[in-house]
Design an enzyme around this catalytic site. Structure first.
Site, PDB file in Angstrom:
ATOM      1  N   ASP A  82      16.686 -15.384  -3.111  1.00  0.00           N
ATOM      2  CA  ASP A  82      17.271 -14.764  -1.920  1.00  0.00           C
ATOM      3  C   ASP A  82      18.562 -15.482  -1.516  1.00  0.00           C
ATOM      4  OD1 ASP A  82      17.465 -13.009   0.168  1.00  0.00           O
ATOM      5  OD2 ASP A  82      15.949 -13.980   1.408  1.00  0.00           O
ATOM      6  N   ASN A 114      14.163  -2.500  -2.250  1.00  0.00           N
ATOM      7  CA  ASN A 114      15.612  -2.666  -2.415  1.00  0.00           C
ATOM      8  C   ASN A 114      16.361  -1.350  -2.629  1.00  0.00           C
ATOM      9  OD1 ASN A 114      15.394  -5.905  -4.090  1.00  0.00           O
ATOM     10  ND2 ASN A 114      15.799  -5.430  -1.948  1.00  0.00           N
TER      11      ASN A 114
HETATM   12  C1  FPP Z   1      18.323 -11.158  -2.769  1.00  0.00           C
HETATM   13  O1  FPP Z   1      19.484 -11.610  -2.119  1.00  0.00           O
HETATM   14  C2  FPP Z   1      18.622 -10.876  -4.140  1.00  0.00           C
HETATM   15  C3  FPP Z   1      18.431  -9.687  -4.763  1.00  0.00           C
HETATM   16  C4  FPP Z   1      17.887  -8.489  -4.090  1.00  0.00           C
HETATM   17  C5  FPP Z   1      18.811  -9.498  -6.162  1.00  0.00           C
HETATM   18  C6  FPP Z   1      18.457 -10.616  -7.068  1.00  0.00           C
HETATM   19  C7  FPP Z   1      19.271 -10.458  -8.259  1.00  0.00           C
HETATM   20  C8  FPP Z   1      19.895 -11.434  -8.898  1.00  0.00           C
HETATM   21  C9  FPP Z   1      19.765 -12.866  -8.625  1.00  0.00           C
HETATM   22  C10 FPP Z   1      20.802 -10.987  -9.958  1.00  0.00           C
HETATM   23  C11 FPP Z   1      20.481 -11.386 -11.309  1.00  0.00           C
HETATM   24  C12 FPP Z   1      19.155 -11.111 -11.828  1.00  0.00           C
HETATM   25  C13 FPP Z   1      18.962 -10.992 -13.143  1.00  0.00           C
HETATM   26  C14 FPP Z   1      17.611 -10.853 -13.691  1.00  0.00           C
HETATM   27  C15 FPP Z   1      20.091 -10.991 -14.069  1.00  0.00           C
HETATM   28  P1  FPP Z   1      20.034 -10.741  -0.923  1.00  0.00           P
HETATM   29  O2  FPP Z   1      21.005  -9.774  -1.467  1.00  0.00           O
HETATM   30  O3  FPP Z   1      18.894 -10.159  -0.156  1.00  0.00           O
HETATM   31  O4  FPP Z   1      20.771 -11.822  -0.067  1.00  0.00           O
HETATM   32  P2  FPP Z   1      20.905 -11.844   1.513  1.00  0.00           P
HETATM   33  O5  FPP Z   1      19.525 -12.014   2.081  1.00  0.00           O
HETATM   34  O6  FPP Z   1      21.780 -13.019   1.775  1.00  0.00           O
HETATM   35  O7  FPP Z   1      21.540 -10.542   1.913  1.00  0.00           O
END
Ligand code: FPP
Length: 240
Positions: free
Chosen positions: A18, A66
């Site tokens: 996250d 998501n």
């Molecule tokens: C949460 O951060 C993250 C995600 C929903 C996506 C996770 C994906 C990756 C780390 C990309 C790469 C993965 C692979 C397998 C190549 P957020 O967007 O919710 O962050 P925030 O809470 O700060 O908005």
């Protein structure tokens, strides 16, 4: 038999990655820039696993919730997954990583599903590290899908209702090939499990850490695992 696992590194670590969005916003960049930075962290953390004694790594890449994000972000994440698989398949194979995916593939683009299937096939003989990537995964959805299949087996007479136990049900989960996680890490300061591995984490230890995922280094990973090693796990029993 002592139930304490102290002095042992976790065998199966699950990570809720996250903080990508905030990492990008802090830099005045679009959220997808944070996801790309997050993907680079994935590579380094996977590579660190063998030396740290982590045999199974399970990462939460995209949840059933998501899809509620903007169309641009969802499309960008799907492209990122395809790019990651195209670019990393050969390296993952050569480094002995067995890759598998959990989650419901029905809603995913067919060309992404093809890439996922091919990577699973390519790495099926590997055993150095088992990387499981959760895409369109939700713990409740997984239990519902598992229960549906289980109910079909009961209806067809392949399984007796009396044989539905906490040992048979996990065989229907997406994670049927995995041991339960010993440790679940969530980055970015949020103390929630957000529908991740609900059944499997019944006895897991949790680590909620403030670092945003794109800043999570191999050194911090090692520190978190070291903290786990000093904890005493009782699995509901009393210390011996
Ligand atoms: C949460 O951060 C993250 C995600 C929903 C996506 C996770 C994906 C990756 C780390 C990309 C790469 C993965 C692979 C397998 C190549 P957020 O967007 O919710 O962050 P925030 O809470 O700060 O908005």
């Amino acid at each position: 038999m002592p139930l304490s696992d102290s002095d042992e590194m976790p065998r199966h670590v699950a990570i809720i990655m996250d903080g990508n969005g905030r990492w990008a916003q802090m830099r005045g960049r679009p959220r997808l820039v944070g996801h790309h930075a997050g993907a680079r962290r994935v590579k380094d953390i996977v590579r660190a696993c063998p030396d740290l004694g982590v045999k199974y790594l399970t990462i939460f890449a995209f949840s059933t919730e998501n899809w509620k994000r903007t169309q641009t972000e969802v499309a960008g994440l799907m492209s990122l997954f395809k790019r990651y698989i195209r670019r990393e398949s050969q390296t993952l194979y050569e480094e002995g990583v067995r890759v598998r995916f959990i989650g419901d593939r029905v809603r995913l683009e067919p060309n992404l599903v093809d890439l996922m299937d091919n990577l699973e096939l390519l790495t099926a003989g590997n055993d150095r590290v088992h990387l499981t990537i959760a895409i369109n995964y939700g713990g409740r959805d997984e239990v519902a899908r598992a229960t549906r299949r289980l109910a079909q087996d009961v209806a067809a007479g392949r399984l007796a209702p009396a044989d539905v136990t906490d040992e048979t049900l996990p065989k229907y989960l997406d994670t049927c090939f995995l041991p339960d996680p010993d440790l679940v890490i969530r980055t970015s300061g949020e103390a929630r499990i957000s529908n991740f591995l609900l059944w499997q984490s019944a006895y897991a230890e949790y680590e909620f850490i403030d670092t945003l995922w794109p800043d999570f280094t191999e050194e911090e990973f090692a520190t978190v695992l070291g903290r786990f090693a000093t904890r005493e796990r009782r699995f509901g029993a009393v210390p011996v």
